[in-house]
Design a protein around this motif. Structure first.
Motif, short mmCIF file in Angstrom:
data_model
loop_
_atom_site.label_atom_id
_atom_site.label_comp_id
_atom_site.label_asym_id
_atom_site.label_seq_id
_atom_site.Cartn_x
_atom_site.Cartn_y
_atom_site.Cartn_z
N ALA A 9 0.82 -1.22 0.00
CA ALA A 9 0.00 0.00 0.00
C ALA A 9 0.85 1.26 0.00
CB ALA A 9 -0.93 0.01 1.21
N GLY A 10 2.15 1.12 -0.07
CA GLY A 10 3.04 2.27 -0.02
C GLY A 10 3.19 2.96 -1.37
N PHE A 11 4.02 3.96 -1.39
CA PHE A 11 4.27 4.76 -2.59
C PHE A 11 4.69 3.88 -3.77
CE2 PHE A 11 7.94 7.47 -4.43
CZ PHE A 11 7.20 7.82 -5.54
N ASP A 31 0.66 -4.96 4.17
CA ASP A 31 1.17 -3.65 4.58
C ASP A 31 0.62 -3.34 5.97
OD1 ASP A 31 1.53 -0.63 4.71
OD2 ASP A 31 2.25 -0.99 2.67
N ASN A 32 1.41 -2.63 6.79
CA ASN A 32 0.90 -2.25 8.12
C ASN A 32 0.17 -0.91 8.11
OD1 ASN A 32 2.98 -0.36 7.92
ND2 ASN A 32 4.12 -1.13 9.71
N LEU A 33 0.13 -0.26 6.94
CA LEU A 33 -0.61 1.00 6.75
C LEU A 33 -0.12 2.13 7.65
CD1 LEU A 33 -4.24 -0.39 6.27
CD2 LEU A 33 -2.54 0.20 4.52
N VAL A 34 1.15 2.07 8.07
CA VAL A 34 1.73 3.19 8.81
C VAL A 34 2.04 4.33 7.85
CG1 VAL A 34 3.72 3.94 10.14
CG2 VAL A 34 2.62 1.78 10.68
N ARG A 35 2.63 4.01 6.70
CA ARG A 35 2.92 5.02 5.69
C ARG A 35 2.10 4.79 4.42
NH1 ARG A 35 7.20 3.19 8.24
NH2 ARG A 35 8.31 4.65 9.59
N GLY A 36 1.75 3.57 4.14
CA GLY A 36 0.90 3.27 3.01
C GLY A 36 -0.56 3.55 3.32
N THR A 37 -1.38 3.66 2.29
CA THR A 37 -2.81 3.92 2.48
C THR A 37 -3.63 3.02 1.57
OG1 THR A 37 -3.04 5.61 0.75
CG2 THR A 37 -2.27 6.35 2.91
N LEU A 38 -4.85 2.74 1.99
CA LEU A 38 -5.75 1.95 1.16
C LEU A 38 -6.14 2.71 -0.10
CD1 LEU A 38 -8.05 0.30 3.87
CD2 LEU A 38 -6.06 -0.69 2.69
N ASP A 39 -6.12 4.04 -0.04
CA ASP A 39 -6.42 4.84 -1.23
C ASP A 39 -5.46 4.53 -2.37
OD1 ASP A 39 -8.56 6.08 -0.07
OD2 ASP A 39 -7.48 7.92 0.46
N ASN A 40 -4.21 4.21 -2.03
CA ASN A 40 -3.23 3.88 -3.07
C ASN A 40 -3.59 2.61 -3.83
OD1 ASN A 40 -1.65 6.08 -2.38
ND2 ASN A 40 -0.22 4.91 -1.13
#
Length: 321
Positions: A9-11, A31-40
């Motif tokens: 889910a990261g960049f 992904d742990n979604l600390v920096r990544g997002t589900l929007d990605n």
């Protein structure tokens, strides 16, 4: 093929997921979604060949509970793409535990998972930061390597543990040493930081350092192209490649001026001074991509073109209009 992607889910990870799905592969992402997002992953979620799991890869109990049943029931994964890591170098300098956990231990635990379920191919996102601050041109054979950030040190340790895994159970490993990667979905870096500052103050833009820092920049689309090309083409058991543009880079002053111009804010630039932006920052380096060119891949453009493209994308994403 069935592909497993960490940091999905990261960049960079989300762009890689999109590309793998477009090639017809089935992808399991974590992904742990600390920096990544589900929007990605909006596009990926629309594809029936994609499954996603929100979990901490360093938590072995959670991995055993969530992922072990998945891989036990599936056909073997062809390739593990390990991109999960801390991406904030300055944060890792302030607290080295961040890179120990998020950059190295994610690698260690991913290798353990690969060994358990017979995943024999692994592609690893490394970094030019493993070279440290060197006056020499950064070629893949340069050494000894002396990183100046915890991030670079833990990435180098990741390369080492992967090399050892090739000797014991991996059939092949691809190690990609990234330059500064820019583009849509970016979560950090000079372009994102400067745009976010303009969102707060459109009259003055603070720029860390003296603006003379000069580094190679590559757009994320080119990066993903290069990684997949190396994955499909390189035959060495330990395939190690620098990925980057073919020029010497773009200056921070060019980036700042380009952001002001593209945003139409007319902000006044204020440089903080010094030859680098933060502790652990390598202010300039010369990056060799001759080995990759010899394999048959070349980027679409240079650093400044990549920067301009990324600025337009991030200005739109961040709402700086």
């Amino acid at each position: 093929m069935l592909i497993y992607v960490t940091g999905a889910a990261g960049f960079i990870g989300s762009h890689l997921v999109d590309r793998l799905l477009s090639l017809g592969h089935r992808v399991i992402g974590a992904d742990n979604l600390v920096r990544g997002t589900l929007d990605n992953l909006q596009a990926a979620f629309k594809n029936e060949n994609f499954r996603f799991f929100d979990l901490d890869l360093t938590d072995r109990a959670s991995v055993e509970t969530i992922l072990h049943p998945v891989f036990a029931a599936e056909e073997k994964v062809d390739t593990v793409w390990h991109l999960a890591a801390n991406s904030d170098i300055a944060a890792g300098v302030a607290d080295p535990n961040i890179d120990l956990r998020d950059t190295f231990m994610t690698t260690f635990e991913t290798i353990a998972l690969a060994r358990k379920f017979g995943m024999h191919n692994l592609a690893f996102a490394s970094t030019s930061a493993v070279y440290g601050e060197s006056p020499e041109r950064l070629v893949e054979t340069l050494g000894p390597l002396l990183p100046i950030s915890a991030y670079g040190a833990m990435k180098l340790a990741g390369e080492a543990i992967i090399s050892a895994a090739v000797e014991s159970f991996l059939k092949q490993a691809w190690i990609f040493r990234f330059p500064n990667v820019v583009g849509s979905r970016g979560t950090h870096g000079v372009i994102r930081d400067l745009i976010d500052k303009l969102l707060v103050n459109r009259d003055e833009l603070e720029v860390l350092g003296d603006g003379e820092q000069k580094k190679p920049y590559l757009h994320v689309a080119d990066l993903v192209d290069a990684m997949i090309f190396i994955w499909q083409t390189a035959k060495e058991r330990r395939s190690l490649y620098n990925i980057g543009p073919e020029d010497d880079g773009a200056k921070v002053s060019f980036i700042a001026k380009s952001i002001v111009e593209a945003s139409k804010t007319n902000a006044k630039l204020r440089y903080t001074g010094g030859d680098r932006g933060w502790v652990g920052d390598v202010p300039r380096f010369s990056y060799s991509v001759e080995k990759l060119a010899g394999l048959g891949w070349r980027p679409n453009g240079g650093s400044e073109a990549a920067v301009r493209r990324a600025i337009d994308e991030l200005i739109a994403e961040r709402g700086l209009v």
